[in-house]
Motif scaffolding. Structure first.
Motif, mmCIF file in Angstrom:
data_model
loop_
_atom_site.group_PDB
_atom_site.id
_atom_site.type_symbol
_atom_site.label_atom_id
_atom_site.label_comp_id
_atom_site.label_asym_id
_atom_site.label_seq_id
_atom_site.Cartn_x
_atom_site.Cartn_y
_atom_site.Cartn_z
ATOM 1 N N LYS A 1 0.887 -1.163 -0.131
ATOM 2 C CA LYS A 1 0.162 -0.054 -0.141
ATOM 3 C C LYS A 1 0.969 1.312 0.091
ATOM 4 O O LYS A 1 2.013 1.335 0.686
ATOM 5 C CB LYS A 1 -0.881 0.044 1.195
ATOM 6 C CG LYS A 1 -1.967 -1.165 1.163
ATOM 7 C CD LYS A 1 -3.071 -0.744 0.628
ATOM 8 C CE LYS A 1 -4.424 -1.235 0.694
ATOM 9 N NZ LYS A 1 -5.515 -0.803 -0.132
ATOM 10 N N PRO B 1 2.324 4.332 1.370
ATOM 11 C CA PRO B 1 2.137 5.154 2.396
ATOM 12 C C PRO B 1 1.900 6.598 2.395
ATOM 13 O O PRO B 1 1.955 7.270 1.279
ATOM 14 C CB PRO B 1 3.715 5.047 3.027
ATOM 15 C CG PRO B 1 4.229 4.011 2.053
ATOM 16 C CD PRO B 1 3.686 3.943 1.055
ATOM 17 N N LYS B 2 1.319 7.049 3.481
ATOM 18 C CA LYS B 2 0.802 8.374 3.327
ATOM 19 C C LYS B 2 2.108 9.354 3.243
ATOM 20 O O LYS B 2 3.110 9.149 3.680
ATOM 21 C CB LYS B 2 -0.075 8.810 4.483
ATOM 22 C CG LYS B 2 -1.409 8.204 4.852
ATOM 23 C CD LYS B 2 -2.127 8.486 5.884
ATOM 24 C CE LYS B 2 -3.436 7.972 6.043
ATOM 25 N NZ LYS B 2 -4.262 8.411 7.211
ATOM 26 N N GLY B 3 1.818 10.405 2.392
ATOM 27 C CA GLY B 3 2.935 11.400 2.068
ATOM 28 C C GLY B 3 3.865 10.984 1.078
ATOM 29 O O GLY B 3 4.717 11.663 0.698
ATOM 30 N N LYS B 4 3.682 9.917 0.524
ATOM 31 C CA LYS B 4 4.518 9.259 -0.685
ATOM 32 C C LYS B 4 4.088 9.350 -1.904
ATOM 33 O O LYS B 4 2.773 9.311 -2.162
ATOM 34 C CB LYS B 4 5.066 8.020 -0.248
ATOM 35 C CG LYS B 4 5.843 7.646 0.993
ATOM 36 C CD LYS B 4 7.212 8.267 0.664
ATOM 37 C CE LYS B 4 8.234 8.176 1.884
ATOM 38 N NZ LYS B 4 9.565 8.686 1.735
ATOM 39 N N LYS B 5 4.695 9.603 -2.843
ATOM 40 C CA LYS B 5 4.228 9.707 -4.320
ATOM 41 C C LYS B 5 4.840 8.521 -5.227
ATOM 42 O O LYS B 5 6.101 8.271 -5.098
ATOM 43 C CB LYS B 5 4.343 11.043 -4.833
ATOM 44 C CG LYS B 5 3.845 11.348 -6.289
ATOM 45 C CD LYS B 5 4.069 12.671 -6.665
ATOM 46 C CE LYS B 5 3.630 12.992 -8.004
ATOM 47 N NZ LYS B 5 3.998 14.255 -8.781
#
Length: 513
Positions: A76, A78-82
């Protein structure tokens, strides 16, 4: 455009003259690429074009290689990753004509332009050998007759270990069912990533140095290893293409085996193409040198030269031609020597016939302008007769390069006049009171040059030793006269002639059966 690297250059002499042929050990020619219009631009075009099955198979091969190499894990995001996007790149590689079919290659490439410096990567380096290094290796290979083979690393950039966390979207056409919202956490470098070349090179360099190869301090993509017997193994790296050279094929096989244990390799056999350049090998030169080492060339030419000096002026031109290559003869030269020997065998009754006429010393001179194609020097030929029979003859290259036919003939006249003076002196001591010697030449302009002192601007570059002929002629010691080319027997000293003209020249100097 072509680039040639030659281990030896051999001049070839034919039965009717001589010309130069380069025996090329290696030649590099820029290969023509397949029309880019035949290659799909994207995944959609690949699966809908005429060769869709072949492109699909190529993509499946690429995916198998990626999974085998454990290039990523599905996670998945991660939040804040692009996630970096990716695309398929298609290439149809031309096979060797008549040997292999074109290859269809599909490459999954990350869109590295979206990476952020300092976050997604820190260093960029591409393992690219210099073109000069490639040519230098080819020169060494040709010089020492080394074996040269080629390897290709399958998915080379996938072997590099990533030092950053890079997330990438799943490849088009191969999105895992029920995990459509997952992304690829890259564990290995991938084509298109900014750091991929650097990571691949670090892995490869570490492998090479661990196997006793040294990296060149002048080109970081050149590796070499010295064996216990003093021989060397060389390896050149251009991204994922390698050239390996060694004296013994067993050494090359050993290196290939070591590389294959570490990386997935494709053995391309003898080197044929690199960087879009075809490598063509022609071992005729080396084989020819080996063959000629067992041939009695010098001995045969020496024997022919002795026969020519003693009684066979008809051999002058041919022997002059083959004797130029005593230091480095080729098969073609040996063929010419055999032709001369066959001619001798068929003319064993030929001899000089003296006393045919009451004529005094008469000379004939001719020149072949730039007859030596190797160094563009002209050939001097002269023959002197007494009583209609040849007593002195010579066929030799001029020591300097003439700039025109007139100059070549002028320098030939000078050499002939030197011989005429010597003959006059000899006969004088032998109590033979001969008339003024006449030297016949078929070049009116050269004769004019010997008599006219006003041609300083046109002749000042000619070596001063050639100008003494003017003083000789001015004093009346020698007479230089015009003769028709058809009646000049010195013609056979400077060039090959039709049989009728050749026999006529022999008759003029008293050479008969």
């Amino acid at each position: 455009m072509s680039v040639n690297t030659s281990c030896s250059t051999l001049a070839t002499v034919s039965g009717t003259g001589c010309y130069k042929v380069d025996l090329v050990a290696y030649a590099l020619n820029v290969a023509e690429d397949i029309d880019a219009n035949q290659e799909p631009f994207n995944y959609s075009e690949a699966i809908s074009c005429e060769d869709s099955e072949k492109w699909m198979f190529a993509m499946q091969e690429e995916m198998e290689s990626l999974h085998k190499n454990r290039t990523w894990d599905l996670v998945k995001l991660p939040k804040g990753k692009k996630a970096v996007r990716c695309k398929w790149v298609f290439k149809k590689k031309e096979g060797t004509p008549g040997v292999e079919e074109p290859r269809y290659k599909a490459r999954l490439v990350a869109k590295g332009y979206s990476q952020i410096p300092g976050v997604d990567f820190t260093d960029v380096f591409s393992p690219v050998v210099k073109h000069s290094s490639i040519r230098a290796l080819l020169g060494i290979v040709a010089m020492h007759d080394l074996e040269l083979e080629q390897l290709d690393v399958k998915t080379a950039f996938l072997h590099g270990e990533l030092e950053e966390d890079i997330y990438m979207q799943q490849p088009e056409g191969f999105i895992v069912s029920e995990k459509e919202d997952y992304v690829c956490l890259l564990k290995k470098s991938l084509y298109g990533l900014k750091q991929s070349p650097r990571q691949w090179y670090k892995r490869f360099d570490s492998f090479m140095t661990s196997h006793d190869f040294k990296r060149s301090s002048f080109d970081s993509c050149v590796y070499f290893k010295k064996n216990s017997d003093g021989s060397f193994v060389y390896l050149l790296l251009y991204v994922d293409d390698m050239l390996i050279a060694a004296k013994d094929k067993r050494e090359i096989r050993k290196v290939k085996a070591q590389l294959s244990e570490e990386f997935e390799m494709k053995d391309l056999g003898p080197a044929k193409k690199i960087l879009g350049m075809e490598i063509l090998r022609d071992r005729k030169a080396n084989n020819e040198i080996e063959y000629m080492s067992h041939v009695p060339y010098s001995s045969a030419v020496g024997s022919l030269m002795y026969a020519m000096v003693c009684s066979r002026p008809d051999l002058s031109y041919a022997v002059s031609a083959v004797s130029r290559y005593m230091a480095n003869p080729g098969k073609e030269h040996w063929k010419v020597v055999q032709w001369i020997l066959r001619y001798l065998r068929g003319t064993t009754n030929v001899c000089l016939q003296f006393g045919r006429t009451k004529d005094g010393v008469i000379g004939y001179v001719d020149a072949d302008f730039a007859g030596d194609l190797d160094r563009r020097r002209s050939l001097t030929g002269y023959v002197f007769t007494i009583g209609g029979c040849a007593i002195s003859w010579k066929a030799t290259l001029q020591t300097t390069v003439a700039l025109s036919t007139t100059e070549a003939e002028y320098m030939a006249i000078t050499e002939a006049c030197k011989e005429a003076i010597w003959l006059k002196g000899l006969f004088s001591e032998l109590n033979e009171d001969l008339q003024i010697s006449t030297v016949f030449c078929d070049s009116q302009s050269a004769i004019f040059l010997t008599k006219d002192q006003m041609f300083h601007e046109r002749t000042k570059h000619i070596d001063i030793r050639y100008h003494f002929v003017r003083d000789i002629i001015a004093r009346g010691d020698i007479v230089v006269s015009k003769i028709s080319t058809h009646e000049n027997p010195a013609d056979m000293m400077t060039k090959s002639l039709p049989i009728t003209k050749f026999e006529h020249c022999l008759d003029l100097v008293g050479v008969h059966c």
